[in-house]
Write an enzyme that holds these catalytic residues in place. Structure first.
Site, PDB file in Angstrom:
ATOM      1  N   SER A 104     -60.452  39.502  -3.452  1.00  0.00           N
ATOM      2  CA  SER A 104     -59.350  40.257  -4.063  1.00  0.00           C
ATOM      3  C   SER A 104     -58.423  40.834  -3.005  1.00  0.00           C
ATOM      4  O   SER A 104     -57.297  41.241  -3.318  1.00  0.00           O
ATOM      5  CB  SER A 104     -59.902  41.385  -4.942  1.00  0.00           C
ATOM      6  OG  SER A 104     -60.876  42.147  -4.239  1.00  0.00           O
ATOM      7  N   GLU A 161     -67.659  39.173 -15.542  1.00  0.00           N
ATOM      8  CA  GLU A 161     -66.269  39.618 -15.566  1.00  0.00           C
ATOM      9  C   GLU A 161     -65.539  39.133 -16.807  1.00  0.00           C
ATOM     10  O   GLU A 161     -65.598  37.957 -17.167  1.00  0.00           O
ATOM     11  CB  GLU A 161     -65.512  39.136 -14.324  1.00  0.00           C
ATOM     12  CG  GLU A 161     -64.046  39.578 -14.338  1.00  0.00           C
ATOM     13  CD  GLU A 161     -63.310  39.359 -13.033  1.00  0.00           C
ATOM     14  OE1 GLU A 161     -62.112  39.707 -12.962  1.00  0.00           O
ATOM     15  OE2 GLU A 161     -63.921  38.856 -12.074  1.00  0.00           O
TER      16      GLU A 161
END
EC number: 2.1.2.11
Length: 263
Positions: free
Chosen positions: A47, A180
């Protein structure tokens, strides 16, 4: 000194019903704060491509960049388990590449584990990395490295496939799995089914633990954040106020004063 978090500690936490905390960090100062505040696991996430480098996805992030940032984080973490996130095309190409690149996180960067995205499709990678002595955290559901294949960042609702992926990554040797962007009912079923810990991000309260991107959780990221994010502080606002005050004081010659000067 507090006990170092290991795969054994995490297994004990799940067995005893103690929730596991996980946050991302990408540099020494934030990793030190995260560690000292008692977070159990630090994810050096790919990320960083979006929240540090300004990319629109995680896909451009390289192994060398991940090793560099993981080194900084591992240097700071005394208690938390440091997990290195395997970037796009560092493990998809072959089992051999997967083991070699996972090894770099441990040998060069000082991580204690690696994370990779995918379920059944990467079971052979998980098994091989685990057999090399490297703990592996799996990641199923919304997998950002597959954003083009999924047609965007969308909630994943295929219950049978998700349950099967979870079972397969556990059998392959994963010590934990990130869930997720899946409905909380499915996440609850997976958590009850598995003996390994589930770490949720947009997967509801029933997971064994939670993970957030620190730039989202602290309000450093001023752009769009997903529904599952809670902003615990507004760091960007505080920083902007401080920067603006600095500019004003320099322009008006209010800074530096004699207190900040040498004779």
């Amino acid at each position: 000194m507090a006990q170092k978090v290991t795969v054994t500690v995490l297994a004990k936490m799940k067995a005893e019903g103690e929730k596991i905390t996980m946050l991302t960090a990408y540099d020494y100062p934030f990793a030190r704060m995260v560690d000292e505040c008692g977070v159990d696991m630090i994810l050096v996430g790919d990320s960083l491509g979006m929240v540090v480098q300004g990319e629109t996805s995680t896909l451009p992030v390289t192994m060398d960049q991940m090793v560099y940032h993981t080194t900084l984080v591992a240097r700071a973490a005394k208690r938390a388990m440091v997990v290195g996130d395997m970037p796009f095309m560092s493990y998809q190409t072959s089992v051999k590449d997967a083991v070699i690149n996972a090894g770099r996180f441990i040998k060069e960067a000082g991580a204690a584990a690696v994370k990779l995205e995918g379920g059944a499709a990467v079971a052979d990678r998980i098994k091989a990395i685990s057999q090399a002595g490297i703990p592996v955290q799996a990641h199923i559901g919304l997998t950002p490295q597959s954003v083009h294949q999924m047609g965007g960042f969308k909630v994943q609702r295929q219950e049978d496939r998700l349950l099967e992926d979870a079972r397969i990554v556990q059998e392959a040797g994963a010590f934990s799995v990130v869930l997720e962007g899946i409905p909380f009912e499915i996440a609850e079923k997976i958590t009850k089914t598995l003996s390994i810990s589930t770490i949720g991000i947009g997967a509801g309260v029933h997971c064994d633990g939670q993970v957030l991107v620190i730039h989202d959780a602290l309000g450093i990221n001023e752009g769009h954040v997903p529904k599952f994010v809670k902003k615990y502080k507004q760091i960007a606002q505080i920083a902007r106020e401080g920067i603006t005050e600095y500019v004003d004081e320099v322009k008006s010659q209010a800074f530096p004063t004699k207190d900040h000067s040498f004779k």
